[in-house]
Design an enzyme around this catalytic site. Structure first.
Site, PDB file in Angstrom:
ATOM      1  N   ALA A   1      40.988  45.581  44.710  1.00  0.00           N
ATOM      2  CA  ALA A   1      41.795  44.967  45.774  1.00  0.00           C
ATOM      3  C   ALA A   1      42.540  43.750  45.247  1.00  0.00           C
ATOM      4  O   ALA A   1      43.702  43.510  45.616  1.00  0.00           O
ATOM      5  CB  ALA A   1      40.901  44.586  46.951  1.00  0.00           C
ATOM      6  N   TYR A   2      41.890  42.993  44.379  1.00  0.00           N
ATOM      7  CA  TYR A   2      42.528  41.824  43.759  1.00  0.00           C
ATOM      8  C   TYR A   2      43.735  42.245  42.926  1.00  0.00           C
ATOM      9  O   TYR A   2      44.829  41.663  43.048  1.00  0.00           O
ATOM     10  CB  TYR A   2      41.489  41.111  42.895  1.00  0.00           C
ATOM     11  CG  TYR A   2      42.023  40.112  41.903  1.00  0.00           C
ATOM     12  CD1 TYR A   2      42.419  38.841  42.308  1.00  0.00           C
ATOM     13  CD2 TYR A   2      42.108  40.434  40.551  1.00  0.00           C
ATOM     14  CE1 TYR A   2      42.895  37.915  41.392  1.00  0.00           C
ATOM     15  CE2 TYR A   2      42.573  39.518  39.629  1.00  0.00           C
ATOM     16  CZ  TYR A   2      42.965  38.266  40.056  1.00  0.00           C
ATOM     17  OH  TYR A   2      43.447  37.349  39.139  1.00  0.00           O
ATOM     18  N   LEU A   3      43.580  43.269  42.095  1.00  0.00           N
ATOM     19  CA  LEU A   3      44.688  43.723  41.258  1.00  0.00           C
ATOM     20  C   LEU A   3      45.835  44.261  42.110  1.00  0.00           C
ATOM     21  O   LEU A   3      47.007  44.004  41.818  1.00  0.00           O
ATOM     22  CB  LEU A   3      44.206  44.791  40.280  1.00  0.00           C
ATOM     23  CG  LEU A   3      43.274  44.318  39.163  1.00  0.00           C
ATOM     24  CD1 LEU A   3      42.780  45.508  38.346  1.00  0.00           C
ATOM     25  CD2 LEU A   3      43.967  43.303  38.252  1.00  0.00           C
TER      26      LEU A   3
END
Length: 223
Positions: A130-132
């Protein structure tokens, strides 16, 4: 020169604040909580309480008025769930860019992440994936801004060792580590080098002194 840094209490931001203030620049850091102000004052920066997850574009724009440059170094941080990866690493970055455009702060340097382009491979931790994705979406939105002289910096795995002053900076670089000290030093060099506008750059520790590494990525004139 006056620079406003989003995520002003972060580890990279505080290092950058010390570097900028140490050479006599004015620097302000946007922070979420008043109790974070002391760390910024110790770094030589002006603390500005502004929660990018709840602020509107007008609120953020007010804090950017009169700045020469802006740096987005905010992040949801360890322990945050997937939802906050989106609200901080994507939405706050876009909000900050919107606010910069609104008040005519054209120079924007963004701290992203190596491997942010493309879908995370199967088996990636869901929160890290999700961060990427959030970083990738933010980078794409910022690249589309014609009113900003943006540079996107994508560090490798961050470490807290002493800075080496030597890096590998390129549009594509193999995976590797990089100290937060060196990330901050490269950010300052990018701010000082407007010719890097429009570039997305990977960063790891390497063998090239930072000034030469930044000079090497500058677009060459035709002919």
């Amino acid at each position: 020169m006056r620079t406003v840094i989003a995520g002003g209490h972060g580890k990279i931001a505080r290092r950058l604040e010390r570097l900028l203030a140490g050479r006599g620049d004015q620097v302000a850091g946007l922070i979420r909580r008043p109790d974070q102000a002391g760390a910024l004052l110790a770094a030589g920066a002006e603390p500005v309480v502004c929660d990018l997850e709840s602020a509107g574009v007008d609120d953020v724009a007010r804090h950017l008025e009169g700045a020469d440059a802006a740096v987005f170094a905010a992040g949801a941080g360890p322990g945050s769930g997937a939802a906050r990866q989106d609200t901080v690493d994507r939405a706050a970055a876009v909000l900050f860019a919107d606010a910069a455009e609104r008040v005519g702060v054209r120079r924007l340097v963004v701290v992203s992440s190596m491997n942010a382009d493309g879908e995370p491979p199967p088996g990636t931790d869901p929160v890290f994936a999700a961060y990427l994705r959030a970083k990738s979406a933010a980078d794409a939105e910022i690249r589309a801004r014609s009113g900003l002289y943006w540079t996107i910096l994508r560090p490798g795995r961050l470490t807290d060792g002493h800075g080496t002053g030597r890096v590998h900076l390129a549009e594509k670089a193999p995976r590797g580590d990089v100290t937060r000290d060196d990330v901050a030093a490269v950010l300052m060099a990018l701010l000082d080098t407007p010719g890097t506008a429009g570039l997305t750059l990977d960063l790891t520790n390497g063998g090239t002194p930072i000034p030469q590494a930044v000079a090497a990525v500058l677009p060459r004139p035709p002919g």
